[in-house]
Design an enzyme around this catalytic site. Structure first.
Site, PDB file in Angstrom:
ATOM      1  N   PHE A 173      16.654  -8.585 -25.566  1.00 42.64           N
ATOM      2  CA  PHE A 173      15.429  -9.277 -26.014  1.00 42.64           C
ATOM      3  C   PHE A 173      14.264  -9.118 -25.044  1.00 42.64           C
ATOM      4  CE2 PHE A 173      19.189 -11.788 -27.359  1.00 42.64           C
ATOM      5  CZ  PHE A 173      19.201 -11.371 -28.679  1.00 42.64           C
ATOM      6  N   ARG A 174      14.211  -7.954 -24.414  1.00 43.60           N
ATOM      7  CA  ARG A 174      13.117  -7.668 -23.473  1.00 43.60           C
ATOM      8  C   ARG A 174      13.133  -8.586 -22.249  1.00 43.60           C
ATOM      9  NH1 ARG A 174      10.669  -2.981 -24.123  1.00 43.60           N
ATOM     10  NH2 ARG A 174      11.775  -2.210 -25.915  1.00 43.60           N
ATOM     11  N   LEU A 175      14.256  -9.295 -22.055  1.00 43.38           N
ATOM     12  CA  LEU A 175      14.349 -10.153 -20.869  1.00 43.38           C
ATOM     13  C   LEU A 175      14.972  -9.332 -19.744  1.00 43.38           C
ATOM     14  CD1 LEU A 175      15.395 -13.480 -22.607  1.00 43.38           C
ATOM     15  CD2 LEU A 175      13.143 -12.803 -21.776  1.00 43.38           C
ATOM     16  N   HIS A 176      14.199  -8.377 -19.294  1.00 47.11           N
ATOM     17  CA  HIS A 176      14.706  -7.425 -18.308  1.00 47.11           C
ATOM     18  C   HIS A 176      14.921  -8.111 -16.962  1.00 47.11           C
ATOM     19  CE1 HIS A 176      13.295  -4.884 -21.460  1.00 47.11           C
ATOM     20  NE2 HIS A 176      12.041  -5.219 -21.248  1.00 47.11           N
TER      21      HIS A 176
END
Ligand SMILES: Cc1cc2nc3c(=O)[nH]c(=O)nc-3n(C[C@H](O)[C@H](O)[C@H](O)COP(=O)(O)O)c2cc1C
Length: 197
Positions: A173-176
């Site tokens: 979820f783009r929570l890199h």
């Protein structure tokens, strides 16, 4: 990614590079090198990482190219590696200096004959009238030198000495996952801090 608070970024970088070497289709050592002119205008291009010497990132190029002119003006640069196969990125910021002529000579000697001639023939970044002109230059230098091709004085290595690293790994979820590393007073020991993605 689990990261200790105190990290040796070179060791971690080498680990990631060796993993990329197993997976990338080509040029896992390709890096985007950004330089900046004295007027503050940046420019960026791809070069190959050829060595890491005492923690400095070494690449080779024409000393009269655009990048080299900008390095001579400001001595600063930034590097970005992106390994698609691993979905990882490493960024570095640092100061750039020429490597010694001994180091450049050693690397130049290791290159293929074609690449050594190419270094002589290319006035990198200058306007070229036609491909034919370049090929004529190649022939000229092939005729001039046999196998003993000296390194042109206008060709050699630079080393970027990092003052900051960032290690980035893809997350759901783009929570890199991002860690920025800054040096401590102790050699090879850098403080790592997690940052918002
Ligand atoms: C995969 C790849 C690797 C490259 N490696 C180098 C390199 O190691 N050294 C170099 O001078 N140019 C390299 N180039 C060419 C540069 O990207 C660039 O076109 C050239 O250095 C001129 O840049 P400048 O005019 O900004 O100085 C490479 C290009 C690619 C696509």
């Amino acid at each position: 990614m689990e990261l200790k608070k105190i990290v040796d970024p070179i060791q971690l970088f080498k680990k990631w590079l060796s993993e990329a070497e197993k997976k990338e289709i080509r040029d896992p050592n390709a890096m985007q090198l950004a330089t900046v002119s004295k007027n503050g205008m940046p420019s960026v291009r791809t070069v190959l990482l050829k060595d890491i010497i005492n923690g400095n990132f070494v690449f080779y190029t024409n000393y009269e190219s655009r990048k080299s002119e900008e390095i001579s003006e400001t001595a600063k640069g930034a590097i970005c590696f992106y390994w698609k196969s691993l979905n990882r990125q490493v960024r570095l910021v640092g100061n750039i200096q020429k490597v010694s002529s001994e180091i450049s000579d050693k690397y130049y000697k290791s290159r293929s004959k074609g690449s050594r001639i190419g270094a002589w023939a290319s006035k990198q970044s200058k306007e070229l009238e036609s491909r034919k002109v370049l090929m004529e230059e190649v022939k000229l230098f092939e005729a001039k030198y046999n196998d003993d091709i000296p390194r042109p004085s206008f060709w050699g290595g630079f080393a970027l000495k990092p003052v900051e690293f960032e290690f980035w790994e893809d997350g759901d979820f783009r929570l890199h996952d991002r860690f920025i590393l800054r040096p401590t007073k102790i050699k090879n020991k850098w403080i790592a801090k997690r940052h918002y993605p």
